[in-house]
Motif scaffolding. Structure first.
Motif, PDB file in Angstrom:
ATOM      1  N   TYR A 196      45.227  44.346  68.386  1.00 37.82           N
ATOM      2  CA  TYR A 196      46.244  44.584  68.115  1.00 37.82           C
ATOM      3  C   TYR A 196      46.572  46.031  69.354  1.00 37.82           C
ATOM      4  O   TYR A 196      45.974  47.053  69.378  1.00 37.82           O
ATOM      5  N   LYS A 198      48.812  48.403  70.325  1.00 33.32           N
ATOM      6  CA  LYS A 198      50.641  49.115  69.949  1.00 33.32           C
ATOM      7  C   LYS A 198      50.762  50.822  70.563  1.00 33.32           C
ATOM      8  O   LYS A 198      49.812  50.933  71.419  1.00 33.32           O
ATOM      9  N   ASN A 199      51.989  51.141  70.335  1.00 34.19           N
ATOM     10  CA  ASN A 199      52.059  52.498  70.880  1.00 34.19           C
ATOM     11  C   ASN A 199      51.298  53.219  69.882  1.00 34.19           C
ATOM     12  O   ASN A 199      51.076  53.332  69.204  1.00 34.19           O
ATOM     13  N   GLU A 202      52.574  53.641  66.422  1.00 33.88           N
ATOM     14  CA  GLU A 202      52.449  52.353  65.405  1.00 33.88           C
ATOM     15  C   GLU A 202      51.328  52.776  65.014  1.00 33.88           C
ATOM     16  O   GLU A 202      50.524  51.871  64.154  1.00 33.88           O
TER      17      GLU A 202
END
Length: 307
Positions: A196, A198-199, A202
């Motif tokens: 995934y 993500k930042n 996150e």
């Protein structure tokens, strides 16, 4: 004279009594000897019976081992995938082994070959730490460093984007993210499940089930599709390390969706899954691969050289 006769009778009685005692003693000795001989014969008989049984057990064990070794049975293993299904993930493994004469078995029954989709020596250690001479496994113990993506990604190689084990390298990751504010990171599960984008805010920095790696934001594309490459190698020795690379071809897998316009929520744009796009369905590669007989590598090289 009368006294002499009495004396002679007494002597005769004593002699008779001594003879009786001697006879009884001899009979007792013979009886004891017979008993001892009988006991010795019994002991020898029991010993021979035990020895013969030991020999029979060894022979049966040897025959059993020979039968197991010659029977050529196999079992498959994966902690996360359904590999027992002959039409599933390892269907080609099942097909090839059965064509070679192997019979399907389980890890709880004798087998000559274990084909494991995952690294098996941790989970299956009780079964694998004492392999028989006729048993083979399709993994080498201790090679996780070069076959596990977590160890490989965090090896600090200049050819691999920076990666960090979480939570072990949490501090280093946050420092790197602060110094490279334009960087984007992928969170990957340690067991090859789940990728995934993500930042930093996150990402679960307390999880011990994943690691993070900097994402290459401008990848080389083929007809707009992102791809990965699988190289065929054979590991024949660990010490010394000896790996043969098959140069005849490599496996190219393409994302089913085009990379642009980019959408981090659409994994088909940047993660190669089981439903990947094959070479013969990529427009620029279809003709050289199908009509001209190019390999996947040759078709890709032809495309790349034209760019």
């Amino acid at each position: 004279t009368k006294q002499s006769l009495d004396t002679n009778e007494n002597v005769s009685d004593i002699n008779d009594e001594q003879e009786n005692i001697t006879r009884i003693t001899n009979q007792s000795i013979r009886k004891d000897i017979n008993i001892n001989i009988f006991l010795v014969i019994c002991i020898i008989g029991v010993s021979l019976a035990i020895l013969l049984e030991i020999i029979n057990v060894q022979n049966r064990s040897a025959v059993y081992k020979d039968n197991v070794a010659n029977r050529r049975s196999y079992c498959v293993y994966s902690a996360y995938s359904d590999v027992e299904n002959k039409n599933g993930l390892l269907k080609h493994v099942h097909l090839v082994l059965e064509r070679l004469g192997y019979e399907k078995s389980t890890n709880k029954t004798p087998w000559t070959l274990l084909w494991s989709h995952d690294y098996p020596f941790r989970v299956l250690y009780p079964n694998l730490h004492r392999l028989k001479t006729y048993q083979k496994v399709n993994h080498y113990p201790g090679t996780g460093f070069i076959t596990n993506k977590v160890d490989l990604a965090t090896s600090n190689s200049k050819y691999i984007p920076p990666a960090f084990k979480i939570p072990k390298n949490k501090k280093e990751f946050l420092e790197y993210a602060a110094e490279n504010r334009d960087a984007v990171f992928l969170e990957k599960h340690n067991q090859h499940r789940g990728v995934y984008l993500k930042n930093v805010t996150e990402i679960d920095l307390s999880s011990g089930e994943s690691f993070v790696q900097e994402y290459v934001q401008k990848p080389f594309l083929v007809d707009g599709h992102k791809f990965d490459i699988g190289v065929y190698v054979v590991l024949t020795s660990v010490d010394p390390l000896r790996v043969y690379w098959y140069k005849g071809d490599v496996l190219f897998r393409y994302c089913p969706a085009k990379y642009y316009p980019f959408d981090p929520n659409n994994l088909d744009k940047y993660v190669v899954g089981d439903d990947y796009l094959p070479t013969w369905e990529v427009p620029s590669l279809a003709h050289p691969y199908t009509a001209l007989g190019f390999s996947m590598k040759e078709a890709f090289d032809h495309y790349a050289s034209s760019k």
